[in-house]
Design a protein around this motif. Structure first.
Motif, PDB file in Angstrom:
ATOM      1  N   UNK A  18       0.833  -1.200   0.000  1.00  0.00           N
ATOM      2  CA  UNK A  18       0.000   0.000   0.000  1.00  0.00           C
ATOM      3  C   UNK A  18       0.871   1.254   0.000  1.00  0.00           C
ATOM      4  N   UNK A  19       1.868   1.297   0.859  1.00  0.00           N
ATOM      5  CA  UNK A  19       2.743   2.469   0.919  1.00  0.00           C
ATOM      6  C   UNK A  19       3.471   2.693  -0.399  1.00  0.00           C
ATOM      7  N   UNK A  20       3.892   1.610  -1.012  1.00  0.00           N
ATOM      8  CA  UNK A  20       4.587   1.731  -2.297  1.00  0.00           C
ATOM      9  C   UNK A  20       3.662   2.323  -3.352  1.00  0.00           C
ATOM     10  N   UNK A  21       2.438   1.848  -3.378  1.00  0.00           N
ATOM     11  CA  UNK A  21       1.474   2.338  -4.374  1.00  0.00           C
ATOM     12  C   UNK A  21       1.173   3.821  -4.169  1.00  0.00           C
ATOM     13  N   UNK A  22       1.021   4.227  -2.914  1.00  0.00           N
ATOM     14  CA  UNK A  22       0.727   5.642  -2.655  1.00  0.00           C
ATOM     15  C   UNK A  22       1.893   6.511  -3.122  1.00  0.00           C
ATOM     16  N   UNK A  23       3.100   6.095  -2.799  1.00  0.00           N
ATOM     17  CA  UNK A  23       4.273   6.881  -3.183  1.00  0.00           C
ATOM     18  C   UNK A  23       4.440   6.963  -4.692  1.00  0.00           C
ATOM     19  N   UNK A  24       3.902   5.976  -5.414  1.00  0.00           N
ATOM     20  CA  UNK A  24       4.033   5.952  -6.876  1.00  0.00           C
ATOM     21  C   UNK A  24       2.830   6.572  -7.584  1.00  0.00           C
ATOM     22  N   UNK A  25       1.983   7.269  -6.845  1.00  0.00           N
ATOM     23  CA  UNK A  25       0.778   7.862  -7.439  1.00  0.00           C
ATOM     24  C   UNK A  25       1.111   8.779  -8.613  1.00  0.00           C
ATOM     25  N   UNK A  26       0.388   8.629  -9.684  1.00  0.00           N
ATOM     26  CA  UNK A  26       0.466   9.566 -10.803  1.00  0.00           C
ATOM     27  C   UNK A  26      -0.686  10.549 -10.626  1.00  0.00           C
ATOM     28  N   UNK A  27      -0.358  11.756 -10.167  1.00  0.00           N
ATOM     29  CA  UNK A  27      -1.376  12.712  -9.788  1.00  0.00           C
ATOM     30  C   UNK A  27      -2.051  13.337 -11.003  1.00  0.00           C
ATOM     31  N   UNK A  28      -3.347  13.546 -10.882  1.00  0.00           N
ATOM     32  CA  UNK A  28      -4.109  14.172 -11.962  1.00  0.00           C
ATOM     33  C   UNK A  28      -3.721  15.642 -12.098  1.00  0.00           C
ATOM     34  N   UNK A 257      -4.992   3.333  -4.421  1.00  0.00           N
ATOM     35  CA  UNK A 257      -5.381   3.756  -3.069  1.00  0.00           C
ATOM     36  C   UNK A 257      -5.751   5.227  -2.999  1.00  0.00           C
ATOM     37  N   UNK A 258      -5.066   6.077  -3.750  1.00  0.00           N
ATOM     38  CA  UNK A 258      -5.404   7.495  -3.726  1.00  0.00           C
ATOM     39  C   UNK A 258      -6.760   7.731  -4.382  1.00  0.00           C
ATOM     40  N   UNK A 259      -7.052   7.001  -5.449  1.00  0.00           N
ATOM     41  CA  UNK A 259      -8.376   7.098  -6.057  1.00  0.00           C
ATOM     42  C   UNK A 259      -9.466   6.667  -5.081  1.00  0.00           C
ATOM     43  N   UNK A 260      -9.207   5.596  -4.352  1.00  0.00           N
ATOM     44  CA  UNK A 260     -10.158   5.121  -3.356  1.00  0.00           C
ATOM     45  C   UNK A 260     -10.358   6.165  -2.260  1.00  0.00           C
ATOM     46  N   UNK A 261      -9.268   6.751  -1.790  1.00  0.00           N
ATOM     47  CA  UNK A 261      -9.354   7.778  -0.746  1.00  0.00           C
ATOM     48  C   UNK A 261     -10.127   8.991  -1.229  1.00  0.00           C
ATOM     49  N   UNK A 262      -9.944   9.375  -2.487  1.00  0.00           N
ATOM     50  CA  UNK A 262     -10.677  10.506  -3.041  1.00  0.00           C
ATOM     51  C   UNK A 262     -12.168  10.204  -3.116  1.00  0.00           C
ATOM     52  N   UNK A 263     -12.509   9.014  -3.585  1.00  0.00           N
ATOM     53  CA  UNK A 263     -13.913   8.628  -3.784  1.00  0.00           C
ATOM     54  C   UNK A 263     -14.653   8.589  -2.449  1.00  0.00           C
ATOM     55  N   UNK A 264     -13.996   8.054  -1.408  1.00  0.00           N
ATOM     56  CA  UNK A 264     -14.626   7.932  -0.096  1.00  0.00           C
ATOM     57  C   UNK A 264     -14.491   9.223   0.711  1.00  0.00           C
ATOM     58  N   UNK A 265     -13.299   9.801   0.720  1.00  0.00           N
ATOM     59  CA  UNK A 265     -13.058  10.982   1.547  1.00  0.00           C
ATOM     60  C   UNK A 265     -13.937  12.151   1.175  1.00  0.00           C
ATOM     61  N   UNK A 266     -14.180  12.336  -0.117  1.00  0.00           N
ATOM     62  CA  UNK A 266     -15.023  13.457  -0.556  1.00  0.00           C
ATOM     63  C   UNK A 266     -16.431  13.337   0.011  1.00  0.00           C
ATOM     64  N   UNK A 267     -16.938  12.112   0.168  1.00  0.00           N
ATOM     65  CA  UNK A 267     -18.279  11.924   0.710  1.00  0.00           C
ATOM     66  C   UNK A 267     -18.322  12.218   2.203  1.00  0.00           C
ATOM     67  N   UNK A 268     -17.248  11.880   2.918  1.00  0.00           N
ATOM     68  CA  UNK A 268     -17.231  12.194   4.340  1.00  0.00           C
ATOM     69  C   UNK A 268     -17.267  13.708   4.554  1.00  0.00           C
ATOM     70  N   UNK A 269     -16.666  14.458   3.649  1.00  0.00           N
ATOM     71  CA  UNK A 269     -16.737  15.914   3.757  1.00  0.00           C
ATOM     72  C   UNK A 269     -18.119  16.423   3.345  1.00  0.00           C
ATOM     73  N   UNK A 270     -18.612  15.956   2.198  1.00  0.00           N
ATOM     74  CA  UNK A 270     -19.837  16.506   1.635  1.00  0.00           C
ATOM     75  C   UNK A 270     -21.069  16.176   2.468  1.00  0.00           C
ATOM     76  N   UNK A 271     -21.059  15.034   3.146  1.00  0.00           N
ATOM     77  CA  UNK A 271     -22.270  14.563   3.815  1.00  0.00           C
ATOM     78  C   UNK A 271     -22.260  14.767   5.327  1.00  0.00           C
ATOM     79  N   UNK A 272     -21.218  15.352   5.854  1.00  0.00           N
ATOM     80  CA  UNK A 272     -21.128  15.515   7.305  1.00  0.00           C
ATOM     81  C   UNK A 272     -21.348  16.973   7.702  1.00  0.00           C
ATOM     82  N   UNK A 273     -21.565  17.180   8.980  1.00  0.00           N
ATOM     83  CA  UNK A 273     -21.765  18.519   9.518  1.00  0.00           C
ATOM     84  C   UNK A 273     -20.403  19.093   9.904  1.00  0.00           C
ATOM     85  N   UNK A 274     -19.585  19.361   8.870  1.00  0.00           N
ATOM     86  CA  UNK A 274     -18.196  19.771   9.107  1.00  0.00           C
ATOM     87  C   UNK A 274     -17.915  21.194   8.660  1.00  0.00           C
TER      88      UNK A 274
END
Length: 391
Positions: A18-28, A257-274
């Protein structure tokens, strides 16, 4: 029913990979849009990814998860992972709580203490519950269905069998998101076993009979349906993808993993009282514990498959159809939909309705104390009723 204790133990090589994959992310490439306007903010996502790869301690998260008593059971040929925590009180009431997407059984970590041992937080021991938190089929450590057709209705049948196998002939149910649908299905299909259900969300596919023979829509109901359609057009792209092309999406999210974090993390922001700051409510460690469960179990594809199944078997109720067990509803202000009480009362006997002062879609994580008290209050009269029926 065969049951065995379970502890999470992810292999070291999975953590290293997992750590290797994150470090090798090709950012959009960046776009000329404001932060969060078009989805996950790139700056926040890079910070989260750096923390995940370099500082997040999965072993500490794993130890925290393993503090809850976990089990695997064979239920109707399906391997089901679940937490089963016994209550501390004179007569704990059995309660099955079901999570949704993009959550997991981890959502209820703080809620469980308040429900199972209310005295520890200043409550009454008489309000204690025996709580069962299963992982939905295909989520985390629960086996994905081998055949098509497992919607909320079939999950309800599994949960009824699980609770019966644990010795609970009569019990309550609670849930939000997908778990709300499962709780409704439990009440509709197993009214003899379900004493009542408490919800903090109404499934988008829920539709009571609204034909010519029914009461005309109220202004509040018309406004709710209009807002629901507007929300689906602006914010519902994820659900349309889940329910129509889940495997296309799974191919990318299961590999990045970064794509997964983006897909899930954005919902935690959008749907919470934050108020726009997701880490005002959820720490990086809590976000990544949940996301890591999806990553290490490779469950994102099987998990979103349930949207496909629920689309094919929606929660539609026929003219005159009523769901017998009583319903309680906690309406959190930052929830993604806001049904009026009358919309539920077309199908359910709503005996408790609460407009909560704060909180959003992830109520068990955001406001565990508020949600716990609402659940206790709803089930208090049902405890006595259940005992009378057993006698």
């Amino acid at each position: 029913m065969q049951i065995q204790p379970f502890q999470i133990a992810i292999d070291d090589h999975e953590i290293d990979d997992l750590r290797r994959r994150i470090r090798a992310t090709r950012w959009a490439p960046a776009t000329p849009s404001a932060a969060w306007q078009q989805g996950a903010d790139a700056t926040w996502l890079r910070e989260l990814a750096e923390y995940w790869a370099e500082r997040f301690d999965w072993r500490a998260a794993e130890r925290g998860l393993n503090q809850q008593p976990q089990f695997l059971a064979d239920v109707q040929g399906q391997r089901v992972h679940f937490v089963h925590r016994r209550g501390v009180g004179p007569a704990p009431y059995p309660l099955v709580i079901t999570h949704g997407w993009p959550g997991s059984f981890f959502e209820f970590h703080a809620l469980l203490q308040r429900l199972c041992d209310p005295a520890a937080s200043g409550g009454d021991p008489a309000d204690a519950f025996d709580v069962v938190v299963p992982s939905l089929p295909g989520f985390a450590f629960s086996q994905a269905p081998a055949q098509p057709g497992t919607s909320a209705w079939q999950v309800a049948d599994l949960w009824a069998s699980l609770m019966r196998g644990l010795g609970y002939e009569r019990f309550g149910a609670q849930g939000g998101d997908l778990g709300a649908g499962v709780s409704i299905a439990l009440a509709a299909r197993h009214p003899q076993a379900v004493g009542g259900i408490h919800l903090n969300f109404l499934p988008s596919s829920y539709e009571p009979a609204i034909g010519a023979a029914q009461k005309p829509l109220t202004p509040a109901e018309e406004n709710f349906l209009r807002e629901k359609n507007e929300w689906a057009a602006q914010e519902g792209g994820y659900a349309h993808m889940h329910s129509t092309k889940p495997q296309t999406l799974a191919a990318s999210l299961n590999d990045s993993p970064v794509g997964l974090a983006a897909w899930i993390g954005e919902k935690f922001r959008a749907w919470s009282d934050c108020e726009g700051d997701v880490e005002r409510v959820f720490s990086k460690d809590d976000l990544l514990t949940n996301i890591s469960l999806y990553w290490y179990t490779q469950c994102i594809g099987p998990a979103i498959q349930m949207y496909w199944e629920n689309r094919l078997q929606p929660m539609r109720f026929a003219e005159g159809q009523r769901v017998a067990p009583p319903v309680g509803f906690a309406h959190f202000p930052k929830e993604i939909n806001h049904p009026p009480r009358s919309w539920l009362e077309r199908t359910f006997d709503v005996v408790q309705w609460a407009d909560m002062p704060a909180g959003g879609h992830f109520a068990a994580m955001e406001k565990p104390g508020l949600l716990a008290e609402e659940i206790r209050q709803f089930f208090r009269p049902l405890r006595d009723l259940s005992r009378q029926q057993i006698v």
